[in-house]
Design a protein around this motif. Sequence first.
Motif, PDB file in Angstrom:
ATOM      1  N   SER A   1       9.984  35.406 -54.091  1.00  0.00           N
ATOM      2  CA  SER A   1      10.400  36.515 -54.955  1.00  0.00           C
ATOM      3  C   SER A   1      11.448  36.100 -55.980  1.00  0.00           C
ATOM      4  O   SER A   1      11.551  36.697 -57.054  1.00  0.00           O
ATOM      5  CB  SER A   1      10.925  37.676 -54.109  1.00  0.00           C
ATOM      6  N   GLN A   2      12.249  35.079 -55.661  1.00  0.00           N
ATOM      7  CA  GLN A   2      13.276  34.644 -56.614  1.00  0.00           C
ATOM      8  C   GLN A   2      12.656  34.099 -57.900  1.00  0.00           C
ATOM      9  O   GLN A   2      13.273  34.148 -58.964  1.00  0.00           O
ATOM     10  CB  GLN A   2      14.206  33.588 -55.986  1.00  0.00           C
ATOM     11  N   PHE A   3      11.415  33.593 -57.810  1.00  0.00           N
ATOM     12  CA  PHE A   3      10.726  33.100 -59.003  1.00  0.00           C
ATOM     13  C   PHE A   3       9.982  34.218 -59.724  1.00  0.00           C
ATOM     14  O   PHE A   3       9.804  34.176 -60.934  1.00  0.00           O
ATOM     15  CB  PHE A   3       9.738  31.998 -58.622  1.00  0.00           C
ATOM     16  N   GLU A   4       9.529  35.200 -58.963  1.00  0.00           N
ATOM     17  CA  GLU A   4       8.718  36.265 -59.537  1.00  0.00           C
ATOM     18  C   GLU A   4       9.514  37.186 -60.465  1.00  0.00           C
ATOM     19  O   GLU A   4       8.941  37.929 -61.246  1.00  0.00           O
ATOM     20  CB  GLU A   4       8.070  37.082 -58.413  1.00  0.00           C
ATOM     21  N   THR A   5      10.844  37.145 -60.344  1.00  0.00           N
ATOM     22  CA  THR A   5      11.680  38.012 -61.190  1.00  0.00           C
ATOM     23  C   THR A   5      11.832  37.475 -62.609  1.00  0.00           C
ATOM     24  O   THR A   5      12.302  38.174 -63.501  1.00  0.00           O
ATOM     25  CB  THR A   5      13.077  38.172 -60.570  1.00  0.00           C
ATOM     26  N   VAL A   6      11.432  36.216 -62.818  1.00  0.00           N
ATOM     27  CA  VAL A   6      11.542  35.604 -64.139  1.00  0.00           C
ATOM     28  C   VAL A   6      10.485  36.193 -65.072  1.00  0.00           C
ATOM     29  O   VAL A   6       9.288  36.152 -64.783  1.00  0.00           O
ATOM     30  CB  VAL A   6      11.385  34.068 -64.062  1.00  0.00           C
ATOM     31  N   LYS A   7      10.930  36.774 -66.181  1.00  0.00           N
ATOM     32  CA  LYS A   7      10.011  37.383 -67.145  1.00  0.00           C
ATOM     33  C   LYS A   7       9.709  36.376 -68.254  1.00  0.00           C
ATOM     34  O   LYS A   7      10.537  36.119 -69.127  1.00  0.00           O
ATOM     35  CB  LYS A   7      10.621  38.657 -67.739  1.00  0.00           C
TER      36      LYS A   7
ATOM     37  N   GLU B   1      17.731  18.215 -50.362  1.00  0.00           N
ATOM     38  CA  GLU B   1      18.911  19.077 -50.302  1.00  0.00           C
ATOM     39  C   GLU B   1      18.827  20.017 -49.099  1.00  0.00           C
ATOM     40  O   GLU B   1      19.826  20.240 -48.392  1.00  0.00           O
ATOM     41  CB  GLU B   1      19.015  19.887 -51.596  1.00  0.00           C
ATOM     42  N   TYR B   2      17.645  20.526 -48.846  1.00  0.00           N
ATOM     43  CA  TYR B   2      17.445  21.462 -47.741  1.00  0.00           C
ATOM     44  C   TYR B   2      17.688  20.807 -46.381  1.00  0.00           C
ATOM     45  O   TYR B   2      18.416  21.352 -45.537  1.00  0.00           O
ATOM     46  CB  TYR B   2      16.027  22.028 -47.812  1.00  0.00           C
ATOM     47  N   ILE B   3      17.098  19.634 -46.146  1.00  0.00           N
ATOM     48  CA  ILE B   3      17.205  19.017 -44.815  1.00  0.00           C
ATOM     49  C   ILE B   3      18.585  18.423 -44.544  1.00  0.00           C
ATOM     50  O   ILE B   3      18.885  18.066 -43.405  1.00  0.00           O
ATOM     51  CB  ILE B   3      16.114  17.943 -44.607  1.00  0.00           C
ATOM     52  N   HIS B   4      19.413  18.318 -45.570  1.00  0.00           N
ATOM     53  CA  HIS B   4      20.778  17.834 -45.376  1.00  0.00           C
ATOM     54  C   HIS B   4      21.804  18.975 -45.377  1.00  0.00           C
ATOM     55  O   HIS B   4      23.001  18.729 -45.320  1.00  0.00           O
ATOM     56  CB  HIS B   4      21.141  16.800 -46.453  1.00  0.00           C
ATOM     57  N   SER B   5      21.310  20.195 -45.402  1.00  0.00           N
ATOM     58  CA  SER B   5      22.218  21.343 -45.438  1.00  0.00           C
ATOM     59  C   SER B   5      22.679  21.711 -44.025  1.00  0.00           C
ATOM     60  O   SER B   5      21.997  21.439 -43.029  1.00  0.00           O
ATOM     61  CB  SER B   5      21.528  22.550 -46.080  1.00  0.00           C
ATOM     62  N   LYS B   6      23.825  22.348 -43.957  1.00  0.00           N
ATOM     63  CA  LYS B   6      24.363  22.808 -42.668  1.00  0.00           C
ATOM     64  C   LYS B   6      23.454  23.872 -42.058  1.00  0.00           C
ATOM     65  O   LYS B   6      23.236  23.904 -40.841  1.00  0.00           O
ATOM     66  CB  LYS B   6      25.773  23.373 -42.873  1.00  0.00           C
ATOM     67  N   ALA B   7      22.903  24.739 -42.904  1.00  0.00           N
ATOM     68  CA  ALA B   7      22.035  25.813 -42.420  1.00  0.00           C
ATOM     69  C   ALA B   7      20.790  25.260 -41.731  1.00  0.00           C
ATOM     70  O   ALA B   7      20.338  25.794 -40.707  1.00  0.00           O
ATOM     71  CB  ALA B   7      21.632  26.710 -43.588  1.00  0.00           C
ATOM     72  N   TYR B   8      20.238  24.161 -42.278  1.00  0.00           N
ATOM     73  CA  TYR B   8      19.047  23.554 -41.695  1.00  0.00           C
ATOM     74  C   TYR B   8      19.329  23.063 -40.281  1.00  0.00           C
ATOM     75  O   TYR B   8      18.572  23.332 -39.338  1.00  0.00           O
ATOM     76  CB  TYR B   8      18.581  22.407 -42.580  1.00  0.00           C
ATOM     77  N   HIS B   9      20.436  22.353 -40.107  1.00  0.00           N
ATOM     78  CA  HIS B   9      20.754  21.791 -38.795  1.00  0.00           C
ATOM     79  C   HIS B   9      21.159  22.882 -37.807  1.00  0.00           C
ATOM     80  O   HIS B   9      20.859  22.781 -36.610  1.00  0.00           O
ATOM     81  CB  HIS B   9      21.848  20.743 -38.936  1.00  0.00           C
ATOM     82  N   SER B  10      21.786  23.936 -38.281  1.00  0.00           N
ATOM     83  CA  SER B  10      22.127  25.059 -37.404  1.00  0.00           C
ATOM     84  C   SER B  10      20.868  25.751 -36.906  1.00  0.00           C
ATOM     85  O   SER B  10      20.771  26.135 -35.729  1.00  0.00           O
ATOM     86  CB  SER B  10      23.011  26.066 -38.153  1.00  0.00           C
TER      87      SER B  10
ATOM     88  N   LEU C   1      11.770  28.341 -48.088  1.00  0.00           N
ATOM     89  CA  LEU C   1      12.583  28.512 -46.882  1.00  0.00           C
ATOM     90  C   LEU C   1      14.016  28.912 -47.212  1.00  0.00           C
ATOM     91  O   LEU C   1      14.639  29.706 -46.503  1.00  0.00           O
ATOM     92  CB  LEU C   1      12.570  27.217 -46.062  1.00  0.00           C
ATOM     93  N   ASN C   2      14.548  28.368 -48.292  1.00  0.00           N
ATOM     94  CA  ASN C   2      15.912  28.694 -48.702  1.00  0.00           C
ATOM     95  C   ASN C   2      16.054  30.122 -49.207  1.00  0.00           C
ATOM     96  O   ASN C   2      17.172  30.634 -49.320  1.00  0.00           O
ATOM     97  CB  ASN C   2      16.382  27.728 -49.801  1.00  0.00           C
TER      98      ASN C   2
END
Length: 363
Positions: free
Chosen positions: A222-228, A242-251, A215-216
Amino acid sequence: MTSLRYELHFKVYGNNFEVYKVDEKTIKGNLSEQYITDLSNNSFIKYWCYPNPKDEDGDKKEICDLLVLFKNYCIIFQIKDIKTYDNYERFEAKAITPGISQLNGAERKLFTLDRDIFIKHPDREKELFQKAKYNKIIRILIIMNEDLEHRKWIAENKFKETIHILDKLSFEKIITELDTITDFSRYFFDKEQFIQKCENISIFGSEIDLLASYLNSARSFSQFETVKSDQLILSIEGSWDEYIHSKAYHSKKEADKSSYFVDYLVRDYLLNLPDGEKFAKELFSLDRLERRAFSDKYFDFISKIDISQKNYVGKRIMPFNDTTFILFYVSSDCPDEITFYLMELLSNSYTIWNNYKNSITVV
């Protein structure tokens, strides 16, 4: 010594009745299945959920614990309610292996038998399972009394098809966070593709930590797939908190509130209309972000209608994916035949103007 609790249940036939015993294992299983069904009904709407479907015209046996059928999606659930085992081999033998076998059996019966399968929804007559209709299949095994954070949470059947293994907490979080069938299904399909691309992968964290990472990153792996690397190691422990306490989550949660108008419209209005299912399916195909956009545009359209003006006609065109929704308003003084003519004219005109790009137009 092992003690078993029994309950007495009654079946009534006119003036006669039958008494039978139900053991604790069956009671726990029924409660677990009801719990999962209730969560699914809330997110996917009861209309498309089939709890404990049986082969109605065949052997009458239960096919799986829960079946969700929506457009071309088929989601097969199997639920295991077992006690925790410290020994993983024993846990796998008691829960994982039989659960996978049951999912395989359900899929085999639904899709490969050379005879028709009829199932029954609790609120409708029995119906034919149209196996050719469903080309997106998700297989989910839910372990109720187990923390799978450091255990296997994905497996394959003999056809190399993915089976997702979730514990109770993970399923709760996923179906609450991804509470549209499109968002829910997209996550599992994206996860399957990601896992298949990474031949050697070690994940330190839980399923919901993986969900938070997804979700982040704009709902992508894709951010993991770039790792060679020959060996991909993901250290994502704590990502969910960390995600559920973020400002973006509550917004996002605040912004999503308007989107639930679509859920209300489908559940409490459209599905009660004689031909409402077709419109309901198109609306319910929208993901949460699209439902938010639809709702905001709908209320903006309503706010600009001048109800005092005679012979008033208003429209709002909203394309989403391969479906176009057209909101159409005429004042009450307009004759019905003129209203229907204008609706048909508007729909046909838009389809031609758009060069038939959208396969479905809903007015």
